[in-house]
Design an enzyme around this catalytic site. Sequence first.
Site, short mmCIF file in Angstrom:
data_model
loop_
_atom_site.label_atom_id
_atom_site.label_comp_id
_atom_site.label_asym_id
_atom_site.label_seq_id
_atom_site.Cartn_x
_atom_site.Cartn_y
_atom_site.Cartn_z
CG ASP A 238 -2.08 0.99 1.09
OD1 ASP A 238 -2.28 1.54 -0.02
OD2 ASP A 238 -2.76 1.23 2.10
NE ARG A 242 -3.88 5.72 0.55
CZ ARG A 242 -3.68 5.44 -0.72
NH1 ARG A 242 -3.52 6.41 -1.58
NH2 ARG A 242 -3.64 4.20 -1.15
CG ASN A 243 -0.30 4.52 3.51
OD1 ASN A 243 -0.97 5.02 4.41
ND2 ASN A 243 -0.77 3.59 2.70
CG ASP A 256 -0.31 2.78 7.58
OD1 ASP A 256 -0.21 2.70 8.82
OD2 ASP A 256 -1.21 3.41 7.01
P1 AMP Z 1 -3.06 6.18 8.86
O1 AMP Z 1 -3.89 5.30 9.70
O2 AMP Z 1 -1.63 5.73 8.84
O3 AMP Z 1 -3.60 6.40 7.48
O4 AMP Z 1 -3.00 7.60 9.59
C1 AMP Z 1 -4.00 8.55 9.50
C2 AMP Z 1 -3.42 9.92 9.76
O5 AMP Z 1 -2.90 10.00 11.06
C3 AMP Z 1 -2.24 10.27 8.84
O6 AMP Z 1 -2.64 10.85 7.64
C4 AMP Z 1 -1.45 11.24 9.69
O7 AMP Z 1 -1.96 12.55 9.56
C5 AMP Z 1 -1.69 10.75 11.08
N1 AMP Z 1 -0.57 9.88 11.51
C6 AMP Z 1 -0.42 8.55 11.35
N2 AMP Z 1 0.72 8.09 11.87
C7 AMP Z 1 1.34 9.17 12.40
C8 AMP Z 1 2.62 9.37 13.06
N3 AMP Z 1 3.47 8.36 13.28
N4 AMP Z 1 2.91 10.62 13.45
C9 AMP Z 1 2.07 11.65 13.21
N5 AMP Z 1 0.89 11.53 12.59
C10 AMP Z 1 0.52 10.31 12.18
#
Ligand code: AMP
Length: 374
Positions: A238, A242-243, A256
């Site tokens: 993936d 965005r990741n 991720d």
């Molecule tokens: P995700 O579940 O990885 O798609 O995360 C959703 C959102 O949470 C991302 O778009 C980031 O804005 C934020 N996010 C995820 N992981 C982190 C991290 N390690 N540090 C800061 N923000 C995060």
Amino acid sequence: MGEKLWFHGKITREQAERLLYPPETGLFLVRESTNYPGDYTLCVSCDGKVEHYRIIYHDGKLSIDEEEYFDNLMQLVEHYTKDADGLCTRLIKPKLMEGTVAAQDEFSRSGWAMNRKDLKLIQTIGKGEFGDVMVGDYRGTKVAVKCIKHDATAQAFLAEASVMTQLRHTNLVQLLGVIVEERGSLFIVTEYMAKGSLVDYLRSRGRTVLGGECLLKFSLYVCEAMEYLEANNFVHRDLAARNVLVSDDNIAKVSDFGLTKEASSTQDTAKLPVKWTSPEALREKKFSTKSDVWSYGVLLWEIYSFGRVPYPRIPLKEVVPRVEKGYKMEAPDGCPAAVYDLMKQCWTLDPAGRPSFRLLREKLQHIRAKELHL
Ligand code: AMP
């Protein structure tokens, strides 16, 4: 882990029956009822078959027969362990959540289990596909916490967890620890990435702020992480802007990984991010480092178009048929020809014809060296 290891969360009747096989009178588990949300079901193996008893939740009390009431599941199980009291058998042996137990043990042994008491959850910062993302404080360090509710995703993550604990690279969002809660909820604690996702970063700053040098640096960071995963035979599945997350000091890191296996191993190809997924992965679920390379090509395109959505102006339904016929996106405005050439190589229909991440990294470094000399 407490005593509730016989609690299996939201599993189906069929899954429960499989877990209680081979038959053994008195072997039991408790699951969340799929038919009556909020209620539980006690599943007991008895004389070669599995009985399912609905546990009714009423006015804060739990009951099977509406004669005997309990404050919680623990009390209920304890009661029926002592006496069948109308059930086909008394409860003799709990069917344990093996995956969780094994994972928890492994985390403890390898030093990855964190103490829930040391973690302060501060506020929600994002909603991910797999649950809320929160910012937290772990013994004075700002951390990101992924809260995964007990379900198939948590199980899938637990299965992958031992691999994840072994991955370490400056351009991978570092796992710091894991907390498995009694009920099977899962907290994945990672380093905090102050500047959020790369796609938002690119969109909000745009062309006027981010120069070519900067875009190339992001491309290289991601490529280096992927070269590392490639060398370790780890497929991301993936990869997309965005990741990728950006740290306080502007380092891009891939995030991720290890969370995506479950989604793609189910028959549901509808859930896949079509515009990032290679044709063979969409068609036959052939995920490999080479399908990651395809996605990396799309990610390069995202970087050089400052976070645009790929395949602009093409209706989603038409993307796959056109790509399968060899259609490739045009170069983003102002994208160096050498970089666009790499994107196109990533989008070779035959996976074997795509470059490795190692080669991509070498070429990107070469492009960078040339640009720096100009
Ligand atoms: P995700 O579940 O990885 O798609 O995360 C959703 C959102 O949470 C991302 O778009 C980031 O804005 C934020 N996010 C995820 N992981 C982190 C991290 N390690 N540090 C800061 N923000 C995060």
